[in-house]
Design an enzyme around this catalytic site. Structure first.
Site, PDB file in Angstrom:
ATOM      1  N   SER A 175      -5.991  -9.876  77.552  1.00 36.30           N
ATOM      2  CA  SER A 175      -6.376 -10.662  76.370  1.00 36.30           C
ATOM      3  C   SER A 175      -7.801 -10.350  75.957  1.00 36.30           C
ATOM      4  O   SER A 175      -8.181 -10.632  74.827  1.00 36.30           O
ATOM      5  CB  SER A 175      -6.352 -12.160  76.651  1.00 36.30           C
ATOM      6  OG  SER A 175      -5.277 -12.532  77.411  1.00 36.30           O
ATOM      7  N   HIS A 213      -0.653  -6.549  73.561  1.00 38.23           N
ATOM      8  CA  HIS A 213      -1.049  -7.945  73.771  1.00 38.23           C
ATOM      9  C   HIS A 213       0.027  -8.880  73.233  1.00 38.23           C
ATOM     10  O   HIS A 213       0.111  -9.131  72.029  1.00 38.23           O
ATOM     11  CB  HIS A 213      -2.411  -8.210  73.103  1.00 38.23           C
ATOM     12  CG  HIS A 213      -2.946  -9.570  73.379  1.00 38.23           C
ATOM     13  ND1 HIS A 213      -3.569 -10.348  72.431  1.00 38.23           N
ATOM     14  CD2 HIS A 213      -2.934 -10.320  74.511  1.00 38.23           C
ATOM     15  CE1 HIS A 213      -3.918 -11.503  72.975  1.00 38.23           C
ATOM     16  NE2 HIS A 213      -3.548 -11.503  74.230  1.00 38.23           N
ATOM     17  N   GLU A 242      -0.057  -7.496  69.508  1.00 40.39           N
ATOM     18  CA  GLU A 242      -1.179  -6.668  69.057  1.00 40.39           C
ATOM     19  C   GLU A 242      -1.149  -5.361  69.841  1.00 40.39           C
ATOM     20  O   GLU A 242      -1.179  -5.381  71.079  1.00 40.39           O
ATOM     21  CB  GLU A 242      -2.509  -7.393  69.288  1.00 40.39           C
ATOM     22  CG  GLU A 242      -2.679  -8.620  68.390  1.00 40.39           C
ATOM     23  CD  GLU A 242      -3.958  -9.410  68.659  1.00 40.39           C
ATOM     24  OE1 GLU A 242      -4.508  -9.983  67.713  1.00 40.39           O
ATOM     25  OE2 GLU A 242      -4.402  -9.475  69.835  1.00 40.39           O
ATOM     26  N   ASN A 267      -7.668 -13.556  68.585  1.00 40.43           N
ATOM     27  CA  ASN A 267      -8.668 -14.326  69.327  1.00 40.43           C
ATOM     28  C   ASN A 267     -10.068 -14.174  68.745  1.00 40.43           C
ATOM     29  O   ASN A 267     -10.971 -14.934  69.087  1.00 40.43           O
ATOM     30  CB  ASN A 267      -8.661 -13.939  70.807  1.00 40.43           C
ATOM     31  CG  ASN A 267      -7.524 -14.624  71.549  1.00 40.43           C
ATOM     32  OD1 ASN A 267      -7.058 -15.690  71.131  1.00 40.43           O
ATOM     33  ND2 ASN A 267      -7.056 -14.018  72.626  1.00 40.43           N
TER      34      ASN A 267
HETATM   35  N1  LIG Z   1      -1.269 -16.778  79.805  1.00 42.64           N
HETATM   36  C1  LIG Z   1      -1.485 -16.439  78.552  1.00 42.64           C
HETATM   37  O1  LIG Z   1      -1.430 -17.272  77.630  1.00 42.64           O
HETATM   38  C2  LIG Z   1      -1.755 -15.004  78.211  1.00 42.64           C
HETATM   39  C3  LIG Z   1      -1.492 -14.552  76.912  1.00 42.64           C
HETATM   40  C4  LIG Z   1      -1.692 -13.196  76.606  1.00 42.64           C
HETATM   41  C5  LIG Z   1      -2.177 -12.341  77.584  1.00 42.64           C
HETATM   42  N2  LIG Z   1      -2.443 -12.824  78.840  1.00 42.64           N
HETATM   43  C6  LIG Z   1      -2.920 -11.853  79.850  1.00 42.64           C
HETATM   44  O2  LIG Z   1      -1.801 -11.479  80.656  1.00 42.64           O
HETATM   45  C7  LIG Z   1      -2.233 -11.196  81.997  1.00 42.64           C
HETATM   46  C8  LIG Z   1      -1.452 -12.063  82.970  1.00 42.64           C
HETATM   47  O3  LIG Z   1      -1.632 -13.414  82.631  1.00 42.64           O
HETATM   48  P1  LIG Z   1      -0.691 -14.564  83.229  1.00 42.64           P
HETATM   49  O4  LIG Z   1      -1.073 -15.813  82.515  1.00 42.64           O
HETATM   50  O5  LIG Z   1       0.724 -14.125  83.253  1.00 42.64           O
HETATM   51  O6  LIG Z   1      -1.259 -14.624  84.725  1.00 42.64           O
HETATM   52  P2  LIG Z   1      -0.569 -15.258  86.019  1.00 42.64           P
HETATM   53  O7  LIG Z   1      -1.679 -15.653  86.917  1.00 42.64           O
HETATM   54  O8  LIG Z   1       0.476 -16.260  85.632  1.00 42.64           O
HETATM   55  O9  LIG Z   1       0.215 -14.015  86.689  1.00 42.64           O
HETATM   56  C9  LIG Z   1      -0.431 -12.891  87.209  1.00 42.64           C
HETATM   57  C10 LIG Z   1       0.500 -12.294  88.274  1.00 42.64           C
HETATM   58  O10 LIG Z   1      -0.007 -11.019  88.654  1.00 42.64           O
HETATM   59  C11 LIG Z   1       0.144 -10.885  90.060  1.00 42.64           C
HETATM   60  N3  LIG Z   1      -0.812  -9.847  90.484  1.00 42.64           N
HETATM   61  C12 LIG Z   1      -2.157  -9.976  90.626  1.00 42.64           C
HETATM   62  N4  LIG Z   1      -2.674  -8.783  91.009  1.00 42.64           N
HETATM   63  C13 LIG Z   1      -1.651  -7.898  91.077  1.00 42.64           C
HETATM   64  C14 LIG Z   1      -1.547  -6.518  91.388  1.00 42.64           C
HETATM   65  N5  LIG Z   1      -2.628  -5.790  91.693  1.00 42.64           N
HETATM   66  N6  LIG Z   1      -0.321  -5.929  91.362  1.00 42.64           N
HETATM   67  C15 LIG Z   1       0.783  -6.651  91.052  1.00 42.64           C
HETATM   68  N7  LIG Z   1       0.752  -7.972  90.748  1.00 42.64           N
HETATM   69  C16 LIG Z   1      -0.448  -8.576  90.755  1.00 42.64           C
HETATM   70  C17 LIG Z   1      -0.102 -12.258  90.605  1.00 42.64           C
HETATM   71  O11 LIG Z   1       0.490 -12.390  91.896  1.00 42.64           O
HETATM   72  C18 LIG Z   1       0.578 -13.130  89.548  1.00 42.64           C
HETATM   73  O12 LIG Z   1       1.939 -13.356  89.865  1.00 42.64           O
HETATM   74  C19 LIG Z   1      -3.741 -11.417  82.013  1.00 42.64           C
HETATM   75  O13 LIG Z   1      -4.373 -10.183  81.758  1.00 42.64           O
HETATM   76  C20 LIG Z   1      -3.955 -12.372  80.823  1.00 42.64           C
HETATM   77  O14 LIG Z   1      -5.249 -12.271  80.277  1.00 42.64           O
HETATM   78  C21 LIG Z   1      -2.226 -14.117  79.172  1.00 42.64           C
END
Ligand SMILES: NC(=O)c1ccc[n+]([C@@H]2O[C@H](COP(=O)([O-])OP(=O)(O)OC[C@H]3O[C@@H](n4cnc5c(N)ncnc54)[C@H](O)[C@@H]3O)[C@@H](O)[C@H]2O)c1
Length: 390
Positions: free
Chosen positions: A119, A140, A152, A190
């Site tokens: 993000s 994204h 995106e 954003n």
């Molecule tokens: N939550 C949102 O609203 C949102 C929206 C758009 C983008 N994002 C982006 O998406 C990404 C994930 O966000 P999320 O909310 O799903 O996070 P989350 O914490 O729910 O999930 C992340 C997952 O990645 C796993 N993980 C961590 N390191 C790892 C690795 N090296 N190899 C494999 N798995 C690994 C963790 O165990 C976890 O299950 C982030 O970059 C975030 O900025 C989030």
């Protein structure tokens, strides 16, 4: 069959949603996560979500079954099959993402696209961990990915045209609407949305109007949620972190200076719905308690000597002027097209109008004059008009 195989690394909220999207569109999705059992749990969560759609009559049960059958789990990164594209959705940490991209480069075929769902991180910086930055791209997705239509498609400095075109084609094949932009802080949504929150917090902090007045005024202008009910829903901490990250990444541009009132909310643990208290107070069942939140943090009703109509008008007018300014500035700097900015804001935030189109209709000269007035009232650079306003 590598053409239709999509690897998804990180099986949290976003990874699960992305696997769901890809599989529902007919591709094979292979999920992996470092946390033991996480990918299996995500797959079973997707199964539950599909089951709910079937129960509501929104999905045929054979379609749900075939979607779930297209989702597989790989025990480790090395167990991912050769993929057409791998989408990374691990935690938001540059070092972790760089390590992962280096590992993906070592294990995936040269023609696999390597995509990140970051993000806020710079795509060029993530790609720098590889020897093949031409195939690294941002995809994204918005949360919840199965519902939100916008993606995106973000190009780093070395992302090739071929990668960009393939990424756009995948996003369309998955039933989503892509927009493209450079790896500018906050990308489109954003970034352009910052003043929607910033202006509201400033007006509240100055005691010019109460939170319910500001929310009602912006809803009245066609926005689906007021800025305070929305930030309480998103989480004040999450919203503040995004804003602070854009501020830091733009060299502390005064346009994005965090507002003390929001920092205080977060410091007090008043994070919004999830903590039971944000700008507003919430009951245990999540419903809003009618009184505005903590008196120490949220000013009371607006100054009775000033007519409410003109105050609320001011909140709306200055918010729209600032949204137009951000949108026009992004286009002026060559980060995204007018059409993509307008589509992104309508699909990503459900704004009633695309801000560029809105500004053109109001008159860029009118918006520039409003900003110049604000700039005079509040010097410091926050309200400087974009050269793109003419
Ligand atoms: N939550 C949102 O609203 C949102 C929206 C758009 C983008 N994002 C982006 O998406 C990404 C994930 O966000 P999320 O909310 O799903 O996070 P989350 O914490 O729910 O999930 C992340 C997952 O990645 C796993 N993980 C961590 N390191 C790892 C690795 N090296 N190899 C494999 N798995 C690994 C963790 O165990 C976890 O299950 C982030 O970059 C975030 O900025 C989030």
């Amino acid at each position: 069959m590598s053409e239709t195989t999509v690897g998804v690394v990180g099986a949290g909220a976003m990874g699960a949603g992305i696997a769901h999207v890809v599989a529902a569109a007919g591709a094979r999705a292979v999920l992996t996560d470092v946390r033991p059992g996480a990918a299996e749990a995500a797959r079973s969560g997707i199964g539950d979500a599909l089951g709910r759609l079937v129960a509501k009559g929104r999905l045929a049960s054979d379609a749900a079954e075939s979607t779930l059958a297209r989702i597989e789990v790989a025990a480790t990164l090395g167990d991912l099959p050769p993929c057409a594209v791998v989408v990374e959705a691990i935690r938001e940490d540059l070092g972790d993402k760089q390590d992962l991209f280096a590992a993906l480069e070592a294990t995936q075929p040269r023609d696999a696209l390597l995509a990140t769902n970051t993000s806020s991180l710079d795509i060029t910086a993530i790609a720098a961990a590889t020897h093949t930055p031409d195939r690294v791209v941002g995809l994204h997705f918005f949360n919840p990915a199965p519902v939100m239509r916008l993606v995106e498609v973000v190009h780093g400095r070395q992302t090739s045209q071929d990668t960009l075109e393939r990424a756009l084609a995948y996003v369309r094949a998955w039933g989503k609407t892509p927009v493209t932009c450079t790896s500018t802080p906050g990308f489109i949504v954003n970034r352009v949305a910052r003043p929607y929150y910033g202006e509201a917090f400033r007006v509240l902090e100055e005691g010019l109007a109460s939170a319910p007045e500001i929310d009602a005024a912006l809803r009245g202008a066609g926005f689906p949620m007021g800025p305070f009910e929305l930030t309480d829903l998103i989480g004040q901490d999450v919203n503040l972190a995004v804003g602070t990250s854009v501020w830091e990444q733009t060299g502390r541009d005064p346009r994005y200076t965090p507002v003390r009132l929001q920092q205080d909310l977060v410091a007090h643990g008043h994070l919004g719905r999830k903590s039971g208290q944000g700008i507003y107070a919430y009951a245990a069942d999540g419903s809003r308690v009618e009184e505005p939140g903590s008196e120490a943090l949220a000013p009371g009703p607006s100054d009775p000597s000033t007519p409410a109509a003109s105050l609320t008008h001011d909140v709306v007018a200055r918010t729209i002027a600032m949204l137009v300014n951000e949108a026009v500035d992004l286009v002026h700097r060559g980060e995204a097209s007018e059409a993509d900015v307008d589509v992104a804001m309508q699909l990503g935030t459900r704004y009633p109008r695309g801000p560029v189109e809105w500004g053109r209709e109001l008159g860029f000269d009118v918006v520039a004059r409003q900003l110049a007035e604000l700039d005079e009232a509040y010097p410091g650079g926050r309200y400087r008009p974009s050269p793109g306003l003419g």
